[in-house]
Design a protein around this motif. Structure first.
Motif, PDB file in Angstrom:
ATOM      1  N   LEU A 171      57.345  22.677  18.190  1.00 44.20           N
ATOM      2  CA  LEU A 171      56.479  22.832  19.362  1.00 44.20           C
ATOM      3  C   LEU A 171      56.741  24.200  19.976  1.00 44.20           C
ATOM      4  CD1 LEU A 171      54.489  21.201  21.288  1.00 44.20           C
ATOM      5  CD2 LEU A 171      56.496  20.860  22.724  1.00 44.20           C
ATOM      6  N   THR A 172      55.678  24.933  20.253  1.00 46.44           N
ATOM      7  CA  THR A 172      55.794  26.246  20.880  1.00 46.44           C
ATOM      8  C   THR A 172      55.052  26.227  22.210  1.00 46.44           C
ATOM      9  OG1 THR A 172      55.880  27.314  18.717  1.00 46.44           O
ATOM     10  CG2 THR A 172      55.374  28.710  20.599  1.00 46.44           C
ATOM     11  N   ILE A 173      55.759  26.513  23.280  1.00 47.58           N
ATOM     12  CA  ILE A 173      55.179  26.580  24.623  1.00 47.58           C
ATOM     13  C   ILE A 173      54.962  28.056  24.919  1.00 47.58           C
ATOM     14  CG2 ILE A 173      55.439  25.895  27.032  1.00 47.58           C
ATOM     15  CD1 ILE A 173      57.530  23.854  26.073  1.00 47.58           C
ATOM     16  N   VAL A 217      48.150  21.591  15.821  1.00 48.79           N
ATOM     17  CA  VAL A 217      47.474  20.888  16.916  1.00 48.79           C
ATOM     18  C   VAL A 217      47.777  21.618  18.216  1.00 48.79           C
ATOM     19  CG1 VAL A 217      47.320  18.750  18.217  1.00 48.79           C
ATOM     20  CG2 VAL A 217      47.638  18.667  15.757  1.00 48.79           C
ATOM     21  N   TYR A 218      46.739  21.869  19.001  1.00 48.17           N
ATOM     22  CA  TYR A 218      46.914  22.391  20.346  1.00 48.17           C
ATOM     23  C   TYR A 218      46.927  21.208  21.309  1.00 48.17           C
ATOM     24  CZ  TYR A 218      46.292  27.212  18.864  1.00 48.17           C
ATOM     25  OH  TYR A 218      46.453  28.433  18.280  1.00 48.17           O
ATOM     26  N   ALA A 241      51.597  22.653  18.595  1.00 46.32           N
ATOM     27  CA  ALA A 241      52.479  21.784  17.810  1.00 46.32           C
ATOM     28  C   ALA A 241      52.119  21.889  16.339  1.00 46.32           C
ATOM     29  CB  ALA A 241      52.355  20.327  18.277  1.00 46.32           C
ATOM     30  N   ASN A 242      53.141  21.814  15.495  1.00 47.26           N
ATOM     31  CA  ASN A 242      52.930  21.795  14.047  1.00 47.26           C
ATOM     32  C   ASN A 242      53.587  20.516  13.535  1.00 47.26           C
ATOM     33  OD1 ASN A 242      53.108  22.406  11.139  1.00 47.26           O
ATOM     34  ND2 ASN A 242      52.375  24.405  11.793  1.00 47.26           N
TER      35      ASN A 242
END
Length: 746
Positions: A707-709, A724-725, A717-718
């Motif tokens: 997850l990248t914020i 997925v956004y 998210a991967n």
């Protein structure tokens, strides 16, 4: 006397029918009742048969003489078999006589049937289904499909699938009989036998088993759509919207809030809107509670899509059943089940499923997601995907995800070609190569021997962000990168002639340099290296990164201890004032080159370049730490690694929290505040704050997840390679059994 008797016998004998010769070599006996530009209808010993005009070679009479085919302006759609009481046919605003014999029994495209209160009519339509109308019924025919305007209509089909259009949507009947009655702004649907599925204009589907009935109302300007199940139903009926569903108990009424009744083409366009229905329970009192089960996939016989139309014959491969051919007329409106595969040959096909509209090219194969899970589609060949939400497509050796846009995917043994015309797409190609495309963008992927993946961008293409193993870079037009791995050694070839040999967890990024040059920034090196043709050999030894070899002109950079790198994140308000913190426990002497911190509840945190660990609470059950922009909570015996990476060349600084099984959450500087919980059982929960509708993610251990914020207000998210956004208010759950599940925000 003998002559008179002979004449009487002669006239009593039935006349020999014409012979309709087909191009396939087969023949039909009977009379051609009517013909249109595309279709003929034949009545003979085999019953009423509709034949494509292009499939007919010719017609001969009993003496072998050719008979001209009738040609009308519109196609026949039905033949009357039963006619009782008052029934009128309106054709181009003119009443025409109706009979059960000859050409007067044929109903044409665009005709409107009207029955009196005591009138009844039964027709045979294309595909073999029988349609009966009565009780002041008004039925019109569009694209060969009956449409009930008001009154009562019954649809019967012993084998196969047929459909009828209603004011509320499209009713699809499989291997049975169903009845629809539309009066006073609502429709009562009854499945007598077989199975019936309502595909509503509002985007939901409603499945009716045998001997079950419901009342449905479409949304109006000041009234939401609703579904009421009959008290006489033996079982709950299933109402489904996207990946979500509820059970409507007998005698229960469900009001669908938050939906917009998109008045789509009355031929049956029922594509799924991105919003989910929010059921609000109405009386009766003490009605059973209908449980929402977001973790459960649709049942194996639940319709998940529909064929809108086909330009040529299709092949349908359904699990557990032999392959079958679908004629274009039969394919239109055909209901698709999980795991179905459509194979095209000579023409395109148009499909709607999983909230997406798909145009499948010729010589292609499109497979819908099976009950056990996976991407929404799998493709071999070429197809165009368009969605207002999210959709994922499995391709050979990878997966492509699209967010609110349109893309063309071509795939085969050699590789994948991806063109994004609108929206955002993410691709996983092979095990370690990923790309993010913002429209308009083009990308080509070639699967090379020994598991290597080569990505390239056409000369006129826009730049694409790529992650090849542990290397981040931006591919501009006419550039390429090739990645491969053998054990801990990655070999990455670049368009410039540079070759990177990375041993261990060495993270790097290609950055723009002065005068149209490139730089190689490596985590663990104090300064970036000029990127020139030749081979770079870089290895991680413990917590240090060392350059073992570099081409002339690359220069030398001092090696320092540095953390393992992160990726990207999102922008939000500044964090709240931190609570008073206490010093961290003493480092664990067993931690080796990294710094480890043990806590009272058995949790252990390993830091790499993190700096001081600030402990808010060190309890026997839960530990609370100060995170990069929020709080980190650790359960008993939890294990995590905290690392930070400084920003370089316009890139933001990032912080990462990583679990022992490879799941991680990364946060960019100035991104939204977030709280993270890591339980002793390995379950991970993240809450991204800073908005009126926070976003939540919950992941069980053993899943492929990151997850990248990001500071640009996106949360990416991967999940098992699917990009997925996470939108505002969404709640995402990830499990090994069910994969990704998204519950939309309100």
């Amino acid at each position: 006397m003998r002559v008179a008797l002979a004449l009487l016998v002669l006239f009593a004998l039935p006349a020999r029918a014409d012979r309709i010769e087909l191009r396939s070599g087969q023949a039909l006996d009977g009379a051609v009742l009517a013909g249109g530009p595309l279709r003929l209808v034949v009545d003979g010993p085999q019953g009423v048969v509709f034949v494509e005009r292009s499939a007919v070679r010719g017609v001969v009479d009993a003496l072998g003489q050719p008979v001209p085919l009738p040609v009308g302006e519109v196609d026949p759609v039905g033949v009357v078999r039963v006619l009782e009481g008052g029934v009128r046919v309106q054709r181009r605003d003119v009443d025409v006589p109706l009979s059960i014999h000859g050409a007067a029994a044929v109903v044409l495209e665009g005709d409107v049937l009207r029955t009196t209160p005591y009138g009844r009519v039964t027709l045979v339509v294309a595909g073999g289904a029988q349609v009966s109308a009565r009780g002041d019924a008004v039925v019109r025919f569009r694209q060969g499909t009956p449409e009930l305007v008001e009154g009562t209509l019954r649809l019967e089909l012993e084998q196969g699938t047929a459909r009828v259009l209603l004011p509320e949507g499209r009713l699809v009947v499989t291997d049975g009989r169903a009845q629809a009655e539309h009066v006073r702004g609502r429709s009562r649907l009854l499945c007598v036998s077989g199975r019936a599925v309502l595909q509503a204009h509002e985007g939901y589907t409603l499945e009716l088993p045998r001997n079950h009935a419901v009342d449905v109302k479409a949304a109006r300007e000041r009234e939401p759509a609703s579904v009421a199940a009959s008290n006489a139903n033996a079982w709950p009926v299933r109402l489904e919207q996207g990946d979500q569903w509820v059970s409507v108990q007998p005698g229960e009424r469900v009001v669908l809030l938050g939906l917009t009744a998109e008045r789509r083409d009355r031929r049956g366009d029922t594509r799924d809107p991105p919003a989910e229905p929010l059921p609000e329970r109405a009386p009766p009192a003490a009605a059973p509670q209908a449980a929402r089960r977001p973790e459960q996939a649709p049942g194996p016989r639940a319709g998940v899509g529909v064929v809108v139309r086909a330009a040529a014959k299709l092949q349908l491969d359904r699990p557990g059943e032999p392959s079958r051919r679908l004629e274009p007329a039969e394919a239109e409106g055909f209901s698709l089940w999980p795991g179905d595969a459509l194979v095209t040959a000579d023409g395109n096909a148009w499909v709607e499923a999983s909230g997406a509209r798909v145009q499948v090219g010729a010589d292609s194969r499109l497979t819908l997601r099976p009950p056990e899970g996976g991407p929404a589609f799998r493709l071999r060949g070429e197809a165009t995907f368009e969605t207002e939400g999210q959709v994922s497509v499995g391709v050979g050796g990878g997966e492509v995800g699209l967010l609110r846009g349109r893309m063309v995917v071509q795939t085969g043994d050699a590789g994948v070609a991806l063109r994004v015309a609108a929206g955002t797409a993410g691709a996983r190609l092979g095990d370690e190569v990923r790309a993010e495309l913002l429209a308009p963008a083009d990308l080509r992927a070639v699967f090379e021997p020994r598991g290597r993946v080569r990505l390239s961008v056409p000369a006129d293409g826009q730049g694409v962000e790529v992650t090849a193993g542990t290397l981040d870079l931006r591919l501009a037009g006419q550039r390429w990168v090739s990645h491969g791995r053998t054990g801990d050694l990655q070999t990455i070839d670049l368009w410039s002639g540079a070759r990177l040999e990375l041993l261990g967890q060495v993270r790097a990024r290609v950055l723009p340099g002065p005068a149209e040059t490139e730089l190689l920034a490596v985590d663990g090196l104090a300064a970036p290296l000029p990127l020139v043709p030749g081979t770079y050999r870089i290895a991680r030894e413990g917590a240090a990164v060392r350059v073992l070899g570099a081409p002339p002109g690359a220069g030398a950079a001092p090696q320092v201890e540095a953390p393992l790198p992160p990726v990207a994140a999102e922008r939000r308000p500044s964090p709240p004032a931190p609570a008073p913190a206490q010093p961290a426990p003493a480092p664990d002497p067993r931690a080796g080159g990294d710094e480890a911190h043990a806590f009272k509840n058995g949790a252990v945190v390993t830091t790499r370049g993190w700096g001081p660990v600030r402990v808010v609470r060190d309890g026997a059950q839960e530990v609370e730490l100060e995170g990069p922009n929020g709080r980190l909570f650790l359960g008993p015996n939890a294990r995590a690694t905290l690392s930070r990476r400084a920003g370089a060349a316009g890139q933001p600084a990032t912080s990462r929290v990583e679990t022992t099984d490879g799941r991680w959450v990364e946060h960019e500087e100035d991104a939204a505040p977030f709280d993270l919980w890591l339980g002793g059982d390995g379950r991970l929960r993240v809450s991204v704050r800073g908005e009126a509708q926070p976003r939540g993610v919950e992941v069980e251990p053993g899943c492929s997840f990151d997850l990248t914020i990001r500071r640009d207000r996106y949360v990416l998210a991967n999940v098992f390679g699917q990009v997925v956004y996470v939108d505002l208010g969404q709640q995402v759950s990830v499990t090994r059994r069910s994969g990704l599940r998204v519950r939309p925000g309100k």
